[in-house]
Design a protein around this motif. Structure first.
Motif, PDB file in Angstrom:
ATOM      1  N   THR A 148       6.352  -6.578 -18.444  1.00 57.80           N
ATOM      2  CA  THR A 148       7.296  -5.032 -18.439  1.00 57.80           C
ATOM      3  C   THR A 148       7.386  -4.321 -17.509  1.00 57.80           C
ATOM      4  OG1 THR A 148       7.090  -5.558 -20.880  1.00 57.80           O
ATOM      5  CG2 THR A 148       7.983  -3.439 -20.104  1.00 57.80           C
ATOM      6  N   LEU A 149       6.192  -3.983 -16.999  1.00 58.66           N
ATOM      7  CA  LEU A 149       5.824  -2.991 -15.880  1.00 58.66           C
ATOM      8  C   LEU A 149       6.422  -3.567 -14.491  1.00 58.66           C
ATOM      9  CD1 LEU A 149       4.462  -0.432 -15.065  1.00 58.66           C
ATOM     10  CD2 LEU A 149       2.450  -1.736 -14.399  1.00 58.66           C
ATOM     11  N   VAL A 150       6.411  -4.946 -14.450  1.00 62.26           N
ATOM     12  CA  VAL A 150       7.126  -5.455 -13.198  1.00 62.26           C
ATOM     13  C   VAL A 150       8.579  -5.296 -13.272  1.00 62.26           C
ATOM     14  CG1 VAL A 150       7.699  -7.788 -12.262  1.00 62.26           C
ATOM     15  CG2 VAL A 150       5.373  -7.422 -12.558  1.00 62.26           C
ATOM     16  N   HIS A 151       9.327  -5.569 -14.321  1.00 63.71           N
ATOM     17  CA  HIS A 151      10.750  -5.465 -14.613  1.00 63.71           C
ATOM     18  C   HIS A 151      11.170  -4.034 -14.527  1.00 63.71           C
ATOM     19  CE1 HIS A 151      11.839  -9.675 -14.769  1.00 63.71           C
ATOM     20  NE2 HIS A 151      10.858 -10.071 -15.016  1.00 63.71           N
ATOM     21  N   GLU A 152      10.326  -3.128 -14.968  1.00 61.67           N
ATOM     22  CA  GLU A 152      10.574  -1.800 -14.735  1.00 61.67           C
ATOM     23  C   GLU A 152      10.303  -1.148 -13.698  1.00 61.67           C
ATOM     24  OE1 GLU A 152       9.972  -0.731 -19.646  1.00 61.67           O
ATOM     25  OE2 GLU A 152       8.487  -0.104 -18.293  1.00 61.67           O
ATOM     26  N   SER A 153       9.637  -1.783 -12.715  1.00 59.77           N
ATOM     27  CA  SER A 153       8.940  -1.239 -11.475  1.00 59.77           C
ATOM     28  C   SER A 153       9.893  -1.423 -10.482  1.00 59.77           C
ATOM     29  CB  SER A 153       7.649  -1.191 -11.279  1.00 59.77           C
ATOM     30  OG  SER A 153       7.019  -0.322 -12.634  1.00 59.77           O
ATOM     31  N   ALA A 154      10.139  -3.031 -10.132  1.00 57.60           N
ATOM     32  CA  ALA A 154      10.666  -3.528  -8.980  1.00 57.60           C
ATOM     33  C   ALA A 154      12.237  -3.843  -9.302  1.00 57.60           C
ATOM     34  CB  ALA A 154       9.944  -4.722  -8.820  1.00 57.60           C
ATOM     35  N   THR A 155      12.807  -4.118  -8.026  1.00 59.19           N
ATOM     36  CA  THR A 155      14.101  -4.428  -8.001  1.00 59.19           C
ATOM     37  C   THR A 155      14.407  -5.895  -8.506  1.00 59.19           C
ATOM     38  OG1 THR A 155      13.715  -5.226  -5.779  1.00 59.19           O
ATOM     39  CG2 THR A 155      14.379  -3.103  -6.010  1.00 59.19           C
ATOM     40  N   PRO A 156      15.363  -6.428  -8.847  1.00 55.30           N
ATOM     41  CA  PRO A 156      15.469  -7.582  -9.393  1.00 55.30           C
ATOM     42  C   PRO A 156      15.212  -8.532  -8.249  1.00 55.30           C
ATOM     43  CG  PRO A 156      17.512  -6.252 -10.063  1.00 55.30           C
ATOM     44  CD  PRO A 156      16.666  -5.325  -8.943  1.00 55.30           C
ATOM     45  N   LEU A 157      15.379  -8.437  -7.184  1.00 56.58           N
ATOM     46  CA  LEU A 157      15.116  -9.431  -6.094  1.00 56.58           C
ATOM     47  C   LEU A 157      13.636  -9.410  -5.856  1.00 56.58           C
ATOM     48  CD1 LEU A 157      16.165 -11.024  -3.743  1.00 56.58           C
ATOM     49  CD2 LEU A 157      15.856  -9.368  -2.162  1.00 56.58           C
ATOM     50  N   ARG A 158      12.715  -8.455  -6.097  1.00 63.93           N
ATOM     51  CA  ARG A 158      11.307  -8.407  -6.107  1.00 63.93           C
ATOM     52  C   ARG A 158      10.693  -8.636  -7.338  1.00 63.93           C
ATOM     53  NH1 ARG A 158       8.923  -9.783  -2.674  1.00 63.93           N
ATOM     54  NH2 ARG A 158       7.091  -8.493  -3.196  1.00 63.93           N
ATOM     55  N   ALA A 159      11.262  -8.553  -8.479  1.00 65.93           N
ATOM     56  CA  ALA A 159      10.607  -8.624  -9.786  1.00 65.93           C
ATOM     57  C   ALA A 159      10.178 -10.378  -9.966  1.00 65.93           C
ATOM     58  CB  ALA A 159      11.561  -8.246 -10.959  1.00 65.93           C
ATOM     59  N   GLY A 160      11.027 -11.065  -9.661  1.00 68.54           N
ATOM     60  CA  GLY A 160      10.475 -12.776  -9.701  1.00 68.54           C
ATOM     61  C   GLY A 160       9.283 -12.788  -8.838  1.00 68.54           C
ATOM     62  N   ALA A 161       9.276 -12.309  -7.674  1.00 69.45           N
ATOM     63  CA  ALA A 161       8.179 -12.794  -6.624  1.00 69.45           C
ATOM     64  C   ALA A 161       6.999 -11.863  -7.358  1.00 69.45           C
ATOM     65  CB  ALA A 161       8.492 -12.191  -5.198  1.00 69.45           C
ATOM     66  N   LEU A 162       7.061 -10.840  -7.818  1.00 74.62           N
ATOM     67  CA  LEU A 162       5.860 -10.095  -8.370  1.00 74.62           C
ATOM     68  C   LEU A 162       5.550 -10.664  -9.524  1.00 74.62           C
ATOM     69  CD1 LEU A 162       6.693  -6.125  -7.995  1.00 74.62           C
ATOM     70  CD2 LEU A 162       4.773  -7.654  -6.817  1.00 74.62           C
ATOM     71  N   ALA A 163       6.298 -11.235 -10.640  1.00 81.54           N
ATOM     72  CA  ALA A 163       6.097 -12.094 -11.637  1.00 81.54           C
ATOM     73  C   ALA A 163       5.294 -13.525 -11.272  1.00 81.54           C
ATOM     74  CB  ALA A 163       7.261 -12.235 -12.393  1.00 81.54           C
ATOM     75  N   GLY A 164       5.791 -13.971 -10.210  1.00 83.10           N
ATOM     76  CA  GLY A 164       5.054 -15.208  -9.767  1.00 83.10           C
ATOM     77  C   GLY A 164       3.644 -14.863  -9.262  1.00 83.10           C
ATOM     78  N   SER A 165       3.540 -14.043  -8.557  1.00 80.20           N
ATOM     79  CA  SER A 165       2.177 -13.631  -8.030  1.00 80.20           C
ATOM     80  C   SER A 165       1.236 -13.131  -9.276  1.00 80.20           C
ATOM     81  CB  SER A 165       2.449 -12.217  -7.234  1.00 80.20           C
ATOM     82  OG  SER A 165       1.208 -11.637  -6.600  1.00 80.20           O
ATOM     83  N   TYR A 166       1.684 -12.558 -10.400  1.00 79.85           N
ATOM     84  CA  TYR A 166       0.854 -12.259 -11.519  1.00 79.85           C
ATOM     85  C   TYR A 166       0.526 -13.529 -12.227  1.00 79.85           C
ATOM     86  CZ  TYR A 166      -0.722 -11.048 -16.103  1.00 79.85           C
ATOM     87  OH  TYR A 166      -1.141 -10.997 -17.239  1.00 79.85           O
ATOM     88  N   VAL A 167       1.450 -14.429 -12.064  1.00 82.30           N
ATOM     89  CA  VAL A 167       1.101 -15.670 -12.874  1.00 82.30           C
ATOM     90  C   VAL A 167       0.155 -16.415 -12.179  1.00 82.30           C
ATOM     91  CG1 VAL A 167       1.969 -17.953 -13.789  1.00 82.30           C
ATOM     92  CG2 VAL A 167       3.066 -15.804 -14.303  1.00 82.30           C
ATOM     93  N   ALA A 168       0.228 -16.353 -10.711  1.00 81.12           N
ATOM     94  CA  ALA A 168      -0.600 -17.024  -9.898  1.00 81.12           C
ATOM     95  C   ALA A 168      -2.200 -16.467 -10.252  1.00 81.12           C
ATOM     96  CB  ALA A 168      -0.161 -16.860  -8.407  1.00 81.12           C
ATOM     97  N   ALA A 169      -2.197 -15.307 -10.248  1.00 74.89           N
ATOM     98  CA  ALA A 169      -3.330 -14.676 -10.517  1.00 74.89           C
ATOM     99  C   ALA A 169      -3.986 -14.921 -11.767  1.00 74.89           C
ATOM    100  CB  ALA A 169      -3.360 -13.025 -10.474  1.00 74.89           C
ATOM    101  N   THR A 170      -3.276 -15.222 -12.665  1.00 72.96           N
ATOM    102  CA  THR A 170      -3.862 -15.742 -14.087  1.00 72.96           C
ATOM    103  C   THR A 170      -4.487 -17.280 -13.877  1.00 72.96           C
ATOM    104  OG1 THR A 170      -1.839 -16.654 -14.928  1.00 72.96           O
ATOM    105  CG2 THR A 170      -2.015 -14.577 -15.344  1.00 72.96           C
ATOM    106  N   SER A 171      -3.807 -18.016 -13.097  1.00 74.80           N
ATOM    107  CA  SER A 171      -4.472 -19.405 -13.009  1.00 74.80           C
ATOM    108  C   SER A 171      -5.874 -19.098 -12.091  1.00 74.80           C
ATOM    109  CB  SER A 171      -3.413 -20.030 -11.769  1.00 74.80           C
ATOM    110  OG  SER A 171      -3.207 -19.590 -10.715  1.00 74.80           O
ATOM    111  N   VAL A 172      -5.869 -18.155 -11.156  1.00 77.47           N
ATOM    112  CA  VAL A 172      -7.109 -17.988 -10.252  1.00 77.47           C
ATOM    113  C   VAL A 172      -8.263 -17.176 -11.257  1.00 77.47           C
ATOM    114  CG1 VAL A 172      -8.079 -16.542  -8.444  1.00 77.47           C
ATOM    115  CG2 VAL A 172      -5.884 -17.585  -8.140  1.00 77.47           C
ATOM    116  N   GLY A 173      -7.887 -16.435 -12.159  1.00 74.99           N
ATOM    117  CA  GLY A 173      -8.695 -16.099 -13.199  1.00 74.99           C
ATOM    118  C   GLY A 173      -9.400 -17.156 -14.128  1.00 74.99           C
TER     119      GLY A 173
END
Length: 436
Positions: A149-174
């Motif tokens: 939610t914070l991603v989509h409320e904070s970033a432009t549509p172009l950047r939201a997908g990249a930030l969401a993907g980065s977060y999910v990548a972090a979950t895999s590292v975790g």
């Protein structure tokens, strides 16, 4: 003779200097870029810490069974209790965040999770450990429930997908780091000591998260902020909440949307399949004919790196294929990978795990992002509902895998996971038609 003030050079210099109070686009762009970098770093800490804490006991389940005398099918309750607690808490966290703001709610969750991460492993009985893990999951619920939610409320549509993907990548590292840290530490310090070591490490990450999260609602550079005149702050910026529907009304709206329901279910099916595999693969590999030591078995979790790559590739694939095609690919990979693990050679088993982990993170990255993008209103409730079904899937199917293990060993576990992947594939193809 013209004065120095009226000279051509002075007039040119004055023209280049912004008037007092005038906004400088370059300054705003740098501020927005800095805010986005802080948000990305905060979300990275959130993803790593949450999933390391959530799944760290998975690398120690065989030792827990030996040390407590609990049957293997019951030891998975340490995972299922935490994911169930998380699932039950995400809607309350979403409602709280509507009132205090996403960052404030995430900070509260981080502090509570940090305290419990060190305290719970010291509880004396298995039953108390399960109860403590339930509380841990409830505390953790405020982080993944609000991150998207914070991603989509904070970033432009172009950047939201990249930030969401980065977060999910972090979950895999975790998920990888928690298991890899817990297993060798557990061999030296016992399984309780291994969990305490993980808890201390994650307390540091949670402290960094608290510092990096934005102080207000959405940081500068978000699409909501870009649409408002300078100095005007919406309720979204002040509290991170939705301005139109009530929380309960938004939940009802999303639950009446078949495409949303399909996305919710896909997340639960995919993660449930992967958790089932990782809950019981150590029991298989520590037994004959493999006979691997716990630390050696923990190396199987390195396959999580495929999830990191898969979640980043998902955004690229979604830009070239339809979203439902990418989600369907995730389901297919999960099913195929589970069937490959039925082979005997260890290298083939590992290859199958790589395939199914990639499937989970490809499907999850796109499905979770689609939920945030599809929710025009009530976005916090939409992402919370996705998180509920995601972790309920982890809890329920992880527990069902224990019954499958008792009833038919590894072939039945792999068959269950293949079926989950197949259902996710069907939902992706038909639940999202026509493509959104």
């Amino acid at each position: 003779m013209a004065s120095v003030v009226d000279s051509p050079a002075a007039r040119a210099s004055a023209a280049r200097t912004p008037a007092p109070g005038a906004s400088a686009p370059g300054v705003r762009a740098r501020t927005a870029a800095s805010a986005e970098r802080r948000l990305a770093a905060a979300l990275w800490c959130a993803g790593v810490a949450t999933f390391a804490l959530l799944y760290a006991p998975q690398g120690l389940l065989t030792e827990v069974a030996a040390g407590t005398g609990v049957a293997p099918s019951r030891t998975s309750l340490l995972i299922s209790a935490a994911t169930a607690g998380l699932a039950l808490s995400v809607l309350p966290w979403a409602w709280l965040s509507d009132r205090v703001g996403r960052p404030a709610a995430m900070r509260a969750a981080a502090v509570a999770a940090a305290v419990l991460s060190v305290a719970v492993p010291l509880l004396p009985t298995f039953e108390l450990l399960v109860a403590g893990r339930l509380l841990q999951g409830a505390a953790l619920g405020g982080i993944p429930a609000l991150a998207m939610t914070l991603v989509h409320e904070s970033a432009t549509p172009l950047r939201a997908g990249a930030l969401a993907g980065s977060y999910v990548a972090a979950t895999s590292v975790g998920g990888l780091s928690g298991r890899l840290l817990a297993a060798p530490a557990g061999e030296w310090l016992g399984w309780r000591g291994g969990l305490v070591v993980v808890g201390v490490a994650l307390t540091v990450l949670m402290a960094v998260l608290v510092v990096l999260l934005p102080r207000g609602g959405a940081p500068a550079g978000g699409r909501a902020a870009a649409a408002r005149p300078a100095g005007v702050q919406s309720r979204d910026a002040r509290t991170g909440g939705d301005t139109r529907p009530s929380s309960r009304g938004a939940v009802r709206t999303h639950l009446r949307d078949p495409r949303m329901l399909a996305l919710f279910a896909v997340g639960g099916l995919l993660v449930g399949g992967m958790v089932a595999i990782f809950n019981y693969l150590p029991f298989r590999l520590e037994a004959q004919p493999y006979g691997l030591a716990p630390t050696a078995v923990s190396l199987i979790f390195l396959t999580y790196l495929a999830g990191t790559a898969g979640s980043r590739a998902a955004a690229w694939l979604a830009g070239r294929w339809s979203h439902r095609a990418v989600i369907a690919l995730g389901g297919a990979l999960l099913a195929v990978g589970a069937l490959v693990t039925l082979a005997g050679p260890l290298v083939v088993v590992v290859a199958g795990v790589v395939v199914l982990v990639t499937g989970l993170f490809v499907g999850h990255a796109v499905a979770s992002s689609r939920v945030g993008a599809r929710a025009v209103t009530g976005r916090a409730q939409a992402t919370a509902l996705y998180t509920v079904t995601y972790y309920l899937g982890s809890s329920v199917f992880g527990w069902l895998a224990g019954i499958a293990w008792d009833g038919g060993g590894w072939p039945l576990v792999a068959g269950l996971v293949a079926a989950l992947g197949a259902v996710a594939l069907v939902l992706a193809l038909y639940g999202e038609r026509p493509a959104g």
